[in-house]
Scaffold this motif. Structure first.
Motif, PDB file in Angstrom:
ATOM      1  N   GLN A 170      15.010  -4.212 -10.855  1.00 46.07           N
ATOM      2  CA  GLN A 170      15.129  -2.805 -10.457  1.00 46.07           C
ATOM      3  C   GLN A 170      14.151  -1.934 -11.236  1.00 46.07           C
ATOM      4  O   GLN A 170      13.542  -1.002 -10.703  1.00 46.07           O
ATOM      5  CB  GLN A 170      16.572  -2.326 -10.675  1.00 46.07           C
ATOM      6  CG  GLN A 170      17.579  -2.986  -9.757  1.00 46.07           C
ATOM      7  CD  GLN A 170      19.017  -2.556 -10.055  1.00 46.07           C
ATOM      8  OE1 GLN A 170      19.242  -1.714 -10.907  1.00 46.07           O
ATOM      9  NE2 GLN A 170      19.964  -3.156  -9.344  1.00 46.07           N
ATOM     10  N   THR A 205      10.747  -2.521  -9.785  1.00 43.26           N
ATOM     11  CA  THR A 205      10.633  -1.923  -8.454  1.00 43.26           C
ATOM     12  C   THR A 205      10.348  -0.427  -8.539  1.00 43.26           C
ATOM     13  O   THR A 205       9.517   0.115  -7.805  1.00 43.26           O
ATOM     14  CB  THR A 205      11.927  -2.161  -7.653  1.00 43.26           C
ATOM     15  OG1 THR A 205      12.162  -3.571  -7.543  1.00 43.26           O
ATOM     16  CG2 THR A 205      11.826  -1.557  -6.261  1.00 43.26           C
ATOM     17  N   LYS A 206      11.040   0.248  -9.464  1.00 40.95           N
ATOM     18  CA  LYS A 206      10.882   1.699  -9.620  1.00 40.95           C
ATOM     19  C   LYS A 206       9.433   2.056  -9.963  1.00 40.95           C
ATOM     20  O   LYS A 206       8.854   2.989  -9.403  1.00 40.95           O
ATOM     21  CB  LYS A 206      11.832   2.195 -10.722  1.00 40.95           C
ATOM     22  CG  LYS A 206      11.884   3.705 -10.856  1.00 40.95           C
ATOM     23  CD  LYS A 206      12.940   4.099 -11.872  1.00 40.95           C
ATOM     24  CE  LYS A 206      13.039   5.605 -11.985  1.00 40.95           C
ATOM     25  NZ  LYS A 206      14.029   6.022 -12.990  1.00 40.95           N
ATOM     26  N   ASN A 256       6.886   1.094  -7.009  1.00 43.92           N
ATOM     27  CA  ASN A 256       6.835   2.040  -5.895  1.00 43.92           C
ATOM     28  C   ASN A 256       5.879   3.197  -6.147  1.00 43.92           C
ATOM     29  O   ASN A 256       5.351   3.805  -5.206  1.00 43.92           O
ATOM     30  CB  ASN A 256       8.227   2.577  -5.590  1.00 43.92           C
ATOM     31  CG  ASN A 256       9.125   1.523  -4.964  1.00 43.92           C
ATOM     32  OD1 ASN A 256       8.626   0.555  -4.371  1.00 43.92           O
ATOM     33  ND2 ASN A 256      10.437   1.678  -5.099  1.00 43.92           N
ATOM     34  N   ASP A 257       5.661   3.538  -7.438  1.00 42.05           N
ATOM     35  CA  ASP A 257       4.748   4.632  -7.767  1.00 42.05           C
ATOM     36  C   ASP A 257       3.305   4.323  -7.375  1.00 42.05           C
ATOM     37  O   ASP A 257       2.481   5.231  -7.229  1.00 42.05           O
ATOM     38  CB  ASP A 257       4.808   4.941  -9.279  1.00 42.05           C
ATOM     39  CG  ASP A 257       6.131   5.579  -9.676  1.00 42.05           C
ATOM     40  OD1 ASP A 257       6.799   6.109  -8.778  1.00 42.05           O
ATOM     41  OD2 ASP A 257       6.476   5.539 -10.871  1.00 42.05           O
ATOM     42  N   LYS A 314       2.485   2.277  -4.681  1.00 42.62           N
ATOM     43  CA  LYS A 314       2.396   1.810  -3.297  1.00 42.62           C
ATOM     44  C   LYS A 314       1.447   2.666  -2.458  1.00 42.62           C
ATOM     45  O   LYS A 314       0.680   2.153  -1.623  1.00 42.62           O
ATOM     46  CB  LYS A 314       3.784   1.805  -2.655  1.00 42.62           C
ATOM     47  CG  LYS A 314       4.539   0.495  -2.832  1.00 42.62           C
ATOM     48  CD  LYS A 314       5.815   0.509  -1.993  1.00 42.62           C
ATOM     49  CE  LYS A 314       6.483  -0.862  -2.056  1.00 42.62           C
ATOM     50  NZ  LYS A 314       7.734  -0.867  -1.257  1.00 42.62           N
ATOM     51  N   LYS A 366      -1.716   1.290  -0.448  1.00 42.04           N
ATOM     52  CA  LYS A 366      -1.722   1.352   1.021  1.00 42.04           C
ATOM     53  C   LYS A 366      -2.982   2.048   1.522  1.00 42.04           C
ATOM     54  O   LYS A 366      -3.578   1.646   2.535  1.00 42.04           O
ATOM     55  CB  LYS A 366      -0.475   2.107   1.495  1.00 42.04           C
ATOM     56  CG  LYS A 366      -0.295   2.097   3.005  1.00 42.04           C
ATOM     57  CD  LYS A 366       1.014   2.764   3.393  1.00 42.04           C
ATOM     58  CE  LYS A 366       1.198   2.729   4.907  1.00 42.04           C
ATOM     59  NZ  LYS A 366       2.470   3.380   5.312  1.00 42.04           N
TER      60      LYS A 366
END
Length: 925
Positions: A485, A488-489, A492-493, A495, A499
């Motif tokens: 977790q 993941t946090k 995500n910053d 991503k 992208k």
């Protein structure tokens, strides 16, 4: 014949002149400053170390003669030694007493004969001595107790204390410091004590008998390391050496010292207790030279355990080596001085024989000229060496100042960034609160601004972290964390950026429920450094994979960061984690400290980091499971706080009812806030956000104290860095002023080191927020402090004359209320005692007294005095046989009727009815 007699006369005259010169020189050289030292005994290692350091320091001063007399740990022998040194009229007398009382009269005798007396290590009765040098034995006991408390869990632990020689001041003070601290810790208890005499054999038999009857002991505190070694030997006989932890005192270096015992596992820890020998000789020399010295010179003590034993040993070894080198150099200088003296004497001989040179001829003249020439060349050479030495010292000093200036510049620059970042983040927070959540585009842009502001803050903190790692000031605060977790946090910053560039970005694990003990702040920086590097060097449409691998049959976990970037040249791999190292193929901007800090942070977790680069680059972190590899003080029960927008909003909603401040919407009853800040933008921001709920007053720092005294606000927000005087000074002034000492103060600063926190707390600050800060946190801090002030008012108002000095709500306020109560108590039967008389007694104005009482309690001073009298009268009605009229006059009321009226107003019953009800209740009972 006559010529021969004249020659003989001149020869005799020269010889007598030479003898006279030698005699004068010898007299000057033999004049010594005598320092006498009466030692308790020289058999133990600690005393030998003291004597050695004294002798070493004395050797640096040729004019000093040090006499050390061995007292054989016998009071009678030491009295004889001290008497001998006094009769010898030594210039300075140093004493380490066997026992305090018997030695005190001899110290007085020496002082009466104008002989300065230095007391070392152990004390005498009273303060009649020139100076005391030694460690704080009371603090030694406290340090040992606190260390045991840090080791122990919540379970009850039993402690055995082994004390030193009865009657000696160290034994008494160490016991007092240790026992007084242990008694405050619920789960610790001193179950047994053994009296020793500082030697190992003195406690073995008693300890052996004790353990034979009851071996339920968890810790042993020995007053020195020698007795601690004896205790360990007894424990070993009972197979308890691995069950019971021993803490000693002295911490000497060497094969038979406490540091080695800690390294060998014999002792859990030892309290380093300096001998003070080196300092004693220095102070003795200062006294001889007429310099002033302090009455009490307390030497620092510290705990040495397995964490710092190697460091302490290395430091002591270096110090000893340095001292030996200095002594060797001193000896060389002495040899040169002797050579120079010999040459000087030879010159004098030559000068004396010069009278005969007329008779001895040209050869003597030539010899004298040649020697003079060589002496001149030697002097020139010595002058050149001295000049070069001074130049080298000056260059070294300039280099040191230059390095310090550079470090201070970068640190100061980093701190300067924090105020504008505070404004950016606060503005974003405010915009987010007011923006329509359905506006996705605007929300995305705001998020982008926020994330990049936080990244800028990360870079600034990275500079500060590097300074901390260089100064060894970073400490680990690990908490239990779900690593997936957590990953993941942070994942995500990154991503959005991945992208945008078409990079395949993936996070994998074989155990989503894996918990590890990590410092979230430090590990967040590790992830950020590795992921930002991966994005920086991975081309568009590349690949980045983060993998968390839990090895079921092993006690460690690996986290790998793999990218398809440009790779690292093989020649650079070895140096990649060094500070300021940049890869030879790196053409992008880089500070060169990110990977260095990453390695430092991982090693703080007792983990490892490695790198492999061929077609792709893989950084692998190895972290251990559970928390057995961490020290107790590196683990925290609660996880570190993270400023998260959603979490913060939720917290505010939950806590709103708890810290609700009354009357904030009534303009006349709003709380007054004084903001002392010199940054105009930050002032405007805080004013706009606080104006709705509070009366806001502003100061740029120049008139901060004056405005606080004029307004008497309910709370003060003060920056540290101000133009006139810094916030620490303003806080200290206000907290020490009777008129403003009750006002809560929140300090704002860009300084986030421990020293600044401690300085802020010492100056009296109630809360300490570092920039950049969230306004929500500041707002909650204000509400909490005002809520606590209301609680304190309620306590004082409902206890009036029963204020308990042991319930420390606020030391200064409580002291003031206790003083008020004492003055009222002294004038309780004086009906003419007024508020003006109270103010005059306190040496403040009536208005200041009114404001102070109103701020602390919430009522005016007249009502407080009346309530105090009525509460006293009520107590007399219960516990005395005085009549109602007698009680009225005894509590300062001008008449019984006036007393009855006020009593009924407060308690809804007359004094007579109240006493009657008490009597009836007692009869019924």
């Amino acid at each position: 014949m006559q010529y021969f007699k004249l020659t003989r006369l001149l020869l005799l005259l020269s010889i007598f002149t030479l003898i006279g010169q030698y005699s004068c020189t010898s007299t000057k050289e033999n004049k010594k400053v005598v320092i006498g030292f009466s030692q308790t005994g020289i058999n133990d290692q600690w005393r030998k170390s003291m004597n050695k350091s004294m002798q070493l320091q004395a050797d640096f001063h040729p004019e000093i003669e040090l006499k050390i007399l061995d007292g054989n740990d016998n009071v009678k022998k030491q009295i004889e030694d001290i008497t001998q040194l006094i009769n010898d009229k030594v210039d300075v007398l140093i004493i380490s007493p066997v026992q305090s009382k018997p030695i005190t009269p001899l110290v007085n005798k020496a002082l009466l004969q104008d002989i300065p007396v230095l007391i070392v290590d152990r004390k005498i009765d009273g303060q009649n001595y020139t100076s005391y040098i030694g460690g704080d034995n009371y603090q030694v006991g406290i340090n040992a107790a606190n260390y045991i408390a840090a080791l122990s869990s919540n379970k009850e632990k039993k402690i055995l204390e082994i004390k030193g020689l009865k009657g000696s001041s160290p034994a008494a003070e160490r016991h007092l410091g240790f026992s007084s601290t242990i008694n405050t810790i619920p789960n610790l208890k001193i179950t047994h004590t053994i009296q020793g005499n500082w030697e190992a054999n003195s406690i073995k038999e008693t300890l052996n008998n004790l353990l034979s009857k009851n071996n339920n002991v968890d810790y042993i505190f020995c007053h020195n390391d020698r007795m601690a070694l004896g205790a360990w030997e007894v424990l070993k006989q009972h197979n308890l050496e691995h069950k019971v932890d021993i803490i000693g005192v002295d911490g000497l270096n060497g094969p038979n010292g406490g540091i080695q015992y800690v390294k060998d596992g014999i002792l859990k820890a030892t309290v380093y207790y300096p001998t003070g020998g080196n300092e004693a000789i220095k102070y003795a020399i200062d006294i001889v030279q007429g310099k002033k010295i302090n009455k009490n010179n307390i030497l620092e003590t510290t705990i040495i355990d397995s964490r710092n034993a190697d460091i302490m040993k290395n430091q002591f070894d270096k110090i000893n080596q340095h001292q030996e080198n200095l002594l060797a150099q001193q000896n060389k200088i002495k040899e040169q001085e002797e050579t120079y003296a010999s040459q000087s004497s030879m010159l004098k001989v030559l000068l004396a024989l010069f009278i005969l040179s007329v008779l001895l001829g040209i050869f003597s003249i030539y010899s004298g000229f040649n020697i003079s020439k060589k002496k001149h060349a030697l002097e020139l050479y010595n002058t050149k060496i001295i000049k070069q030495s001074l130049e080298i010292k000056e260059i070294a000093k300039e280099a040191e100042l230059s390095n310090e200036a550079k470090a201070n510049f970068f640190t100061g620059l980093s701190h300067e960034f924090k105020t504008p970042i505070t404004l950016i983040l606060s503005a974003i927070e405010s915009i987010t609160e007011k923006t329509n959540t359905n506006s996705n585009n605007l929300k995305t842009e705001i998020t982008l601004i926020s994330n990049n502001s936080k990244r800028l803050l990360r870079l600034i903190n990275q500079l500060l972290d590097y300074r901390k790692t260089e100064e060894k000031k970073l400490t680990l605060k690990a908490s239990k964390t779900n690593i997936f977790q957590f990953s993941t946090k942070i994942f995500n910053d990154f991503k959005i950026e991945a992208k945008k560039r078409g990079i395949a970005f993936d996070l994998k694990t074989n155990n989503t429920d894996l918990d590890l003990y990590i410092d979230r702040n430090l590990m967040d920086k590790v992830y950020f450094n590795l992921l930002s590097n991966a994005l920086k060097f991975t081309p568009d449409n590349g690949e980045i994979i983060v993998s968390i691998e839990d090895y079921k049959n092993k006690n460690f976990v690996t986290v790998s960061f793999k990218d398809s970037g440009i790779g690292i040249p093989s020649d650079d791999i070895e140096n990649i984690f060094k500070p300021f190292e940049i890869g030879s193929n790196n053409t992008k901007a880089s500070s060169g400290i990110g990977l260095h800090l990453t390695k430092q942070f991982i090693e703080l977790h007792k983990g490892e980091i490695s790198v492999r680069s061929d077609q792709s680059t893989i950084f692998t972190i190895k972290l251990y499971k559970n928390n057995k590899h961490l020290l107790p003080n590196e683990i925290i029960n609660e996880p570190d706080i993270y400023i998260d927008e959603e979490e913060l909003t939720l917290t505010d909603e939950i806590e709103e009812n708890i810290y609700q401040v009354t009357n904030v919407n009534n303009n006349d009853n709003k709380y007054d806030i004084l903001i002392i800040e010199d940054n105009d933008e930050l002032i405007k921001l805080l004013k706009n956000k606080l104006l709705e709920s509070y009366k806001v007053h502003l100061s740029n720092g120049v008139d901060g104290v004056e405005k606080a005294l004029d307004i008497i606000p309910d709370i003060i927000i003060c920056d540290v860095n101000l133009p006139d005087k810094d916030g620490f000074v303003i806080c200290e002034v206000l907290k020490n002023d009777l008129r403003t000492s009750h006002i809560p103060i929140i300090m704002l600063t860009a300084l986030d080191n421990n020293e600044s926190y401690i300085k802020g707390l010492k100056s009296g600050a109630d809360s300490y927020l570092t920039k950049p800060f969230s306004f929500s946190v500041l707002s909650q801090s204000i509400k909490s402090l005002l809520y606590n002030r209301e609680k304190l008012r309620y306590y004082y108002l409902n206890n009036v004359h029963k204020i308990n000095p042991h319930e420390k709500f606020d030391a200064k306020d409580q002291e003031f209320i206790l003083k008020i109560n004492s003055i009222i108590e002294q004038n309780i039967d004086n009906s003419s005692f007024s508020v003006e008389a109270m103010a005059e007694t306190l040496n403040i104005s009536r208005v200041q007294l009114y404001r102070k009482i109103k701020a602390i309690i919430g009522v005016n001073i007249s009502d407080y005095i009346l309530d105090f009298r009525l509460s006293k009268a009520k107590n007399l009605l219960i516990n005395s046989q005085l009549s109602v009229s007698e009680i009225a006059y005894a509590t300062g009321f001008s008449s019984p009727n006036y007393f009855s009226t006020n009593f009924k107003t407060k308690f809804n019953i007359t004094p007579k009815e109240y006493r009657k009800d008490l009597t009836n209740n007692n009869i019924n009972n």
